[in-house]
Each structure stands twice: as structure tokens, then as C-alpha cells.
Design a protein around this motif. Structure first.
Motif, mmCIF file in Angstrom:
data_model
loop_
_atom_site.group_PDB
_atom_site.id
_atom_site.type_symbol
_atom_site.label_atom_id
_atom_site.label_comp_id
_atom_site.label_asym_id
_atom_site.label_seq_id
_atom_site.Cartn_x
_atom_site.Cartn_y
_atom_site.Cartn_z
ATOM 1 N N ALA A 25 -0.367 -5.371 -11.951
ATOM 2 C CA ALA A 25 0.971 -4.711 -12.429
ATOM 3 C C ALA A 25 2.098 -5.563 -12.071
ATOM 4 C CB ALA A 25 1.069 -3.479 -11.808
ATOM 5 N N ASP A 26 2.014 -6.533 -11.178
ATOM 6 C CA ASP A 26 2.953 -7.445 -10.898
ATOM 7 C C ASP A 26 3.022 -8.704 -11.584
ATOM 8 O OD1 ASP A 26 3.824 -5.911 -8.692
ATOM 9 O OD2 ASP A 26 2.384 -6.817 -7.280
ATOM 10 N N VAL A 32 1.328 -14.437 -14.744
ATOM 11 C CA VAL A 32 2.351 -15.230 -14.057
ATOM 12 C C VAL A 32 3.052 -13.962 -13.268
ATOM 13 C CG1 VAL A 32 4.561 -16.373 -13.996
ATOM 14 C CG2 VAL A 32 2.466 -17.073 -15.391
ATOM 15 N N VAL A 33 3.276 -13.947 -12.041
ATOM 16 C CA VAL A 33 4.028 -12.990 -11.350
ATOM 17 C C VAL A 33 5.486 -12.752 -12.076
ATOM 18 C CG1 VAL A 33 5.008 -12.335 -9.125
ATOM 19 C CG2 VAL A 33 2.727 -13.308 -9.176
ATOM 20 N N TRP A 34 5.889 -11.369 -12.284
ATOM 21 C CA TRP A 34 7.131 -11.050 -12.749
ATOM 22 C C TRP A 34 7.982 -11.283 -11.633
ATOM 23 C CZ3 TRP A 34 9.938 -6.342 -11.383
ATOM 24 C CH2 TRP A 34 11.075 -6.216 -12.146
ATOM 25 N N TYR A 38 9.203 -10.235 -6.550
ATOM 26 C CA TYR A 38 9.455 -11.052 -5.297
ATOM 27 C C TYR A 38 10.372 -10.011 -4.479
ATOM 28 C CZ TYR A 38 7.108 -15.320 -7.245
ATOM 29 O OH TYR A 38 6.476 -16.223 -7.885
ATOM 30 N N LEU A 39 11.294 -9.235 -4.991
ATOM 31 C CA LEU A 39 12.252 -8.512 -4.192
ATOM 32 C C LEU A 39 11.451 -7.593 -3.143
ATOM 33 C CD1 LEU A 39 15.141 -7.881 -6.955
ATOM 34 C CD2 LEU A 39 15.102 -9.702 -5.136
#
Length: 64
Positions: A25-26, A32-34, A38-39
Motif C-alpha cells: 500500500a506504500d 516505488v515507495v510513495w 516517508y512522513l
């Protein structure tokens, strides 16, 4: 300034590492990581690092 405060508290380490799982889901369709994910990880690191220094974040909120 931040590192100066840490030195006053006797903290010599300037980094804190933690492991986390990256969930499907990320990521986007290409795996690729959304960027917004990261927040959450930054906040987790901030909380864990603060607790490792001996701060109780709930108590700090009450003092504010």
C-alpha cells in the motif's frame, strides 16, 4: 543547534536507525515507495529517538 543540545545531554550518537516494513500500500504500480509514506517513517523515527533519549512524548505534550 540540535547537535549542541544532544552533546549537553551526553548523547554522542548523531543518528538513530530503525527497521520497518514497506507494505504494498506504500508503493505505486511500479513498486516505488510513495513519497508521502516517508512522513510516517520520519515521525516513527522521531518518536523512537526521543524515547531512546529518555523523553516521554505524552508528558512533553502535557507540559506544552
Amino acid at each position: 543547534m540540535f547537535y549542541e543540545v544532544l552533546r549537553r545531554w551526553g548523547v554522542t550518537c548523531r543518528r538513530y536507525l530503525f527497521e520497518t516494513n514497506i507494505y504494498y500500500a506504500d508503493t505505486d504500480a511500479y513498486g516505488v515507495v510513495w513519497h508521502g509514506a516517508y512522513l510516517r517513517w520520519l515521525e516513527k523515527g522521531r518518536c523512537d529517538f526521543s524515547e531512546a533519549l529518555g523523553f516521554n512524548l505524552a508528558e512533553l505534550v502535557k507540559q506544552d
